[in-house]
Design a protein around this motif. Structure first.
Motif, PDB file in Angstrom:
ATOM      1  N   ALA A  86      52.394  42.355  45.524  1.00 60.13           N
ATOM      2  CA  ALA A  86      52.214  41.218  45.102  1.00 60.13           C
ATOM      3  C   ALA A  86      51.428  40.151  45.917  1.00 60.13           C
ATOM      4  N   LEU A  87      50.347  39.632  45.222  1.00 59.84           N
ATOM      5  CA  LEU A  87      49.467  38.837  45.979  1.00 59.84           C
ATOM      6  C   LEU A  87      49.273  37.555  45.399  1.00 59.84           C
ATOM      7  N   SER A  88      48.846  36.282  45.914  1.00 63.73           N
ATOM      8  CA  SER A  88      48.943  35.139  45.255  1.00 63.73           C
ATOM      9  C   SER A  88      47.806  34.455  45.751  1.00 63.73           C
ATOM     10  N   ALA A  89      47.212  33.435  45.077  1.00 61.21           N
ATOM     11  CA  ALA A  89      46.313  32.402  45.591  1.00 61.21           C
ATOM     12  C   ALA A  89      46.164  31.179  44.875  1.00 61.21           C
ATOM     13  N   GLY A  90      46.292  30.073  45.358  1.00 63.44           N
ATOM     14  CA  GLY A  90      46.947  28.958  44.353  1.00 63.44           C
ATOM     15  C   GLY A  90      48.151  29.213  43.632  1.00 63.44           C
ATOM     16  N   ALA A  91      48.286  28.768  42.568  1.00 60.88           N
ATOM     17  CA  ALA A  91      49.392  29.018  41.708  1.00 60.88           C
ATOM     18  C   ALA A  91      49.412  30.501  40.779  1.00 60.88           C
ATOM     19  N   VAL A  92      48.068  31.115  41.136  1.00 64.10           N
ATOM     20  CA  VAL A  92      48.043  32.522  40.662  1.00 64.10           C
ATOM     21  C   VAL A  92      48.598  33.715  41.172  1.00 64.10           C
ATOM     22  N   GLU A  93      49.522  34.583  40.765  1.00 62.10           N
ATOM     23  CA  GLU A  93      49.911  35.759  41.232  1.00 62.10           C
ATOM     24  C   GLU A  93      49.403  36.893  40.640  1.00 62.10           C
ATOM     25  N   LEU A  94      49.289  38.082  41.224  1.00 64.52           N
ATOM     26  CA  LEU A  94      48.743  39.313  40.885  1.00 64.52           C
ATOM     27  C   LEU A  94      49.608  40.099  41.303  1.00 64.52           C
ATOM     28  N   ASP A  95      50.465  41.051  40.278  1.00 62.36           N
ATOM     29  CA  ASP A  95      51.209  42.190  40.375  1.00 62.36           C
ATOM     30  C   ASP A  95      50.373  43.396  40.251  1.00 62.36           C
ATOM     31  N   VAL A  96      50.268  44.017  41.704  1.00 59.07           N
ATOM     32  CA  VAL A  96      49.250  44.893  41.855  1.00 59.07           C
ATOM     33  C   VAL A  96      49.667  46.415  41.108  1.00 59.07           C
ATOM     34  N   GLU A  97      50.973  46.419  41.090  1.00 52.95           N
ATOM     35  CA  GLU A  97      51.367  47.714  40.319  1.00 52.95           C
ATOM     36  C   GLU A  97      51.476  47.523  39.086  1.00 52.95           C
ATOM     37  N   GLU A  98      51.962  46.467  38.439  1.00 53.45           N
ATOM     38  CA  GLU A  98      52.044  46.242  36.949  1.00 53.45           C
ATOM     39  C   GLU A  98      50.514  45.626  36.514  1.00 53.45           C
ATOM     40  N   GLN A  99      49.623  45.405  37.406  1.00 54.35           N
ATOM     41  CA  GLN A  99      48.180  45.272  37.009  1.00 54.35           C
ATOM     42  C   GLN A  99      48.153  43.849  36.071  1.00 54.35           C
ATOM     43  N   GLU A 100      49.011  42.942  36.471  1.00 47.04           N
ATOM     44  CA  GLU A 100      49.477  41.686  35.711  1.00 47.04           C
ATOM     45  C   GLU A 100      48.902  40.535  36.557  1.00 47.04           C
ATOM     46  N   LEU A 101      48.126  39.560  36.001  1.00 45.16           N
ATOM     47  CA  LEU A 101      47.663  38.439  36.406  1.00 45.16           C
ATOM     48  C   LEU A 101      48.408  37.271  35.691  1.00 45.16           C
ATOM     49  N   SER A 102      48.827  36.125  36.492  1.00 46.07           N
ATOM     50  CA  SER A 102      49.696  35.267  35.785  1.00 46.07           C
ATOM     51  C   SER A 102      49.661  34.033  36.664  1.00 46.07           C
ATOM     52  N   CYS A 103      49.683  32.794  35.813  1.00 44.47           N
ATOM     53  CA  CYS A 103      49.860  31.377  36.176  1.00 44.47           C
ATOM     54  C   CYS A 103      50.619  30.677  35.418  1.00 44.47           C
ATOM     55  N   LYS A 104      49.853  29.847  34.249  1.00 44.02           N
ATOM     56  CA  LYS A 104      50.416  29.084  33.332  1.00 44.02           C
ATOM     57  C   LYS A 104      51.043  30.190  32.305  1.00 44.02           C
ATOM     58  N   SER A 105      50.245  31.308  32.022  1.00 42.98           N
ATOM     59  CA  SER A 105      50.543  32.498  31.378  1.00 42.98           C
ATOM     60  C   SER A 105      50.277  33.769  31.887  1.00 42.98           C
ATOM     61  N   SER A 106      50.236  34.897  31.253  1.00 44.59           N
ATOM     62  CA  SER A 106      50.018  36.170  32.030  1.00 44.59           C
ATOM     63  C   SER A 106      49.057  36.976  31.245  1.00 44.59           C
TER      64      SER A 106
END
Length: 227
Positions: free
Chosen positions: A127-147
């Protein structure tokens, strides 16, 4: 592959650079710990090699600063001392391996190969993050106010940006890291996938953006409030 070498003994540094470049690596050489931190923060590297005893800032302190800023690049420490305490200090600071001087160049090359082979998984959090954005590397999902779901290459590209947030990444560097195993694509593909990610960042109302122009350097930056 690109390496950062921090070694204050210039004769030793020149010899290491010559062998490493002959072995196919691109090398940035610096001669003190402060310069190592500055280079590490501004550029993307596959592996960093730090001498422990350096002027301005020792190798352990330089490593602590980089690790504290979220840098997960594999690091090999070089030390002229053989005491166990020095090894423990380096490993506790976030080093991944160490070599005691004098060492055989073949051993250093083997350690670098080992580090870079494993850097795609062992040294990267899921799991990585930058600002309020998160990246779930395994699930390949990018999220902030939505995903939003990402494709495999989009995930690899976003991961590379997040691991090097704030750094200027030339198109060539991005291409080498994300598409290194493909022979049927050109650097043009970088711009296409940057465009994909920009659309998805906008879709989730991200507070980060990928700055840069086609064919030049790109950088992942956090938006200022109100932008």
């Amino acid at each position: 592959m690109k390496l950062l070498l921090a070694e204050d003994e210039k004769a030793m540094s020149m010899a290491l650079v010559a062998v490493l470049e002959h072995s196919g690596y691109e090398v940035d050489a610096v001669y003190d710990g402060l310069s190592a931190v500055e280079k590490g923060r501004s550029g993307a590297y596959d592996c960093m090699i730090f001498d422990i005893m350096m002027p301005k800032l020792d190798g352990v302190s330089a490593l602590k600063e980089l690790r504290g800023s979220g840098d997960t690049t594999p690091v090999i420490m070089l030390t002229a001392k053989a005491e166990v305490d020095d090894r423990i200090t380096g490993l506790d600071a976030g080093a991944d391996d160490y070599l005691t001087k004098p060492f055989a160049m073949g051993e250093l090359l083997a350690r670098i190969r080992s580090m870079t082979r494993r850097s795609g998984s062992a040294f990267t959090p899921s799991a990585l993050s930058a600002g309020a954005v998160e990246l779930d590397v395994e699930e390949q999902e990018l999220s902030c106010k939505s995903s939003v779901r990402l494709g495999n290459k989009e995930t690899r590209l976003m991961k590379f940006f997040m691991l090097n947030a704030g750094k200027e990444l030339p198109t060539e560097t991005i291409f080498t890291h994300v598409w290194k195993d493909e022979d049927d694509v050109t650097e043009e593909i970088v711009w296409i996938y940057v465009s994909y990610l920009r659309e998805k960042l906008e879709a989730i109302q991200a507070d980060i953006q990928i700055a840069g122009e086609k064919g030049k350097a790109f950088s992942l930056i956090v938006r200022n409030e109100g932008e």
